[in-house]
Design a protein around this motif. Sequence first.
Motif, PDB file in Angstrom:
ATOM      1  N   UNK A   8      -5.161   2.233  16.397  1.00  0.00           N
ATOM      2  CA  UNK A   8      -4.987   1.352  15.324  1.00  0.00           C
ATOM      3  C   UNK A   8      -5.765   1.867  14.132  1.00  0.00           C
ATOM      4  N   UNK A   9      -5.197   1.938  12.937  1.00  0.00           N
ATOM      5  CA  UNK A   9      -5.782   2.464  11.893  1.00  0.00           C
ATOM      6  C   UNK A   9      -6.097   1.169  11.128  1.00  0.00           C
ATOM      7  N   UNK A  61     -10.656   4.486  11.072  1.00  0.00           N
ATOM      8  CA  UNK A  61     -10.430   4.190   9.469  1.00  0.00           C
ATOM      9  C   UNK A  61      -9.587   5.134   8.825  1.00  0.00           C
ATOM     10  N   UNK A  62      -8.926   4.578   8.052  1.00  0.00           N
ATOM     11  CA  UNK A  62      -7.969   5.249   7.197  1.00  0.00           C
ATOM     12  C   UNK A  62      -8.466   6.248   6.457  1.00  0.00           C
ATOM     13  N   UNK A  63      -7.975   7.471   6.474  1.00  0.00           N
ATOM     14  CA  UNK A  63      -8.220   8.743   5.995  1.00  0.00           C
ATOM     15  C   UNK A  63      -7.098   9.319   4.948  1.00  0.00           C
ATOM     16  N   UNK A  64      -7.270   9.048   3.613  1.00  0.00           N
ATOM     17  CA  UNK A  64      -6.316   9.259   2.866  1.00  0.00           C
ATOM     18  C   UNK A  64      -5.231   8.264   2.434  1.00  0.00           C
ATOM     19  N   UNK A  70      -0.625   2.802   6.019  1.00  0.00           N
ATOM     20  CA  UNK A  70       0.102   2.452   7.225  1.00  0.00           C
ATOM     21  C   UNK A  70      -0.809   1.311   7.706  1.00  0.00           C
ATOM     22  N   UNK A  71      -2.025   1.045   7.293  1.00  0.00           N
ATOM     23  CA  UNK A  71      -2.871  -0.110   7.903  1.00  0.00           C
ATOM     24  C   UNK A  71      -1.901  -1.502   7.778  1.00  0.00           C
ATOM     25  N   UNK A  72      -1.836  -2.023   8.874  1.00  0.00           N
ATOM     26  CA  UNK A  72      -1.023  -3.291   8.980  1.00  0.00           C
ATOM     27  C   UNK A  72       0.436  -3.109   8.967  1.00  0.00           C
ATOM     28  N   UNK A  76       6.084  -0.684  11.480  1.00  0.00           N
ATOM     29  CA  UNK A  76       7.173  -1.148  10.719  1.00  0.00           C
ATOM     30  C   UNK A  76       7.404  -2.795  10.733  1.00  0.00           C
ATOM     31  N   UNK A  77       6.550  -3.792  11.047  1.00  0.00           N
ATOM     32  CA  UNK A  77       6.863  -4.953  11.098  1.00  0.00           C
ATOM     33  C   UNK A  77       7.003  -5.495  12.380  1.00  0.00           C
ATOM     34  N   UNK A  78       6.921  -4.700  13.254  1.00  0.00           N
ATOM     35  CA  UNK A  78       7.724  -5.235  14.920  1.00  0.00           C
ATOM     36  C   UNK A  78       6.343  -5.309  15.775  1.00  0.00           C
ATOM     37  N   UNK A  79       6.372  -6.281  16.430  1.00  0.00           N
ATOM     38  CA  UNK A  79       5.234  -6.476  17.574  1.00  0.00           C
ATOM     39  C   UNK A  79       4.873  -5.248  18.305  1.00  0.00           C
ATOM     40  N   UNK A  80       4.009  -4.585  18.275  1.00  0.00           N
ATOM     41  CA  UNK A  80       3.615  -3.367  18.979  1.00  0.00           C
ATOM     42  C   UNK A  80       2.503  -3.417  19.950  1.00  0.00           C
TER      43      UNK A  80
END
Length: 131
Positions: A8-9, A61-64, A70-72, A76-80
């Motif tokens: 998870x980012x 942790x997000x890099x760039x 893509x955080x959150x 694409x909005x689906x339960x994953x």
Amino acid sequence: MHLELTTIIVDEYDPAIEFFTEVLGFELTEDSPAVSTHHGTPKRWVVVRPPGARTGILLARADGERQAAAVGDQLAGRVGFFLRVDDFDAHYQRMRDAGVRFVGEPRAEPYGRVVVFLDIAGNRWDLLGGL
């Protein structure tokens, strides 16, 4: 064979660790320095797991800019992600008390009780329990 990790980012490590350990009740099983990111910033290898689970979540942790975008929204909005608990009511109430954001109210489905919640990054999860 088993699935070792999924990623998870997140925006930052420490708030994500706090969410997963203190709010969801996961265990922090590793928090080690790692090689620098592609952009030269320090990074850590952070793994959380539900108690007794083999499969863990790598909190990255997000890099760039691309990863930050893509955080959150990794799915694409689906339960994953799906978190099954023994005591749905107690876990749901504890999460509500901790300020977790829920999407809708708990409902009964053929596979058990379910409610969608958002993790610290904004990803959608199902909280699942027995009927």
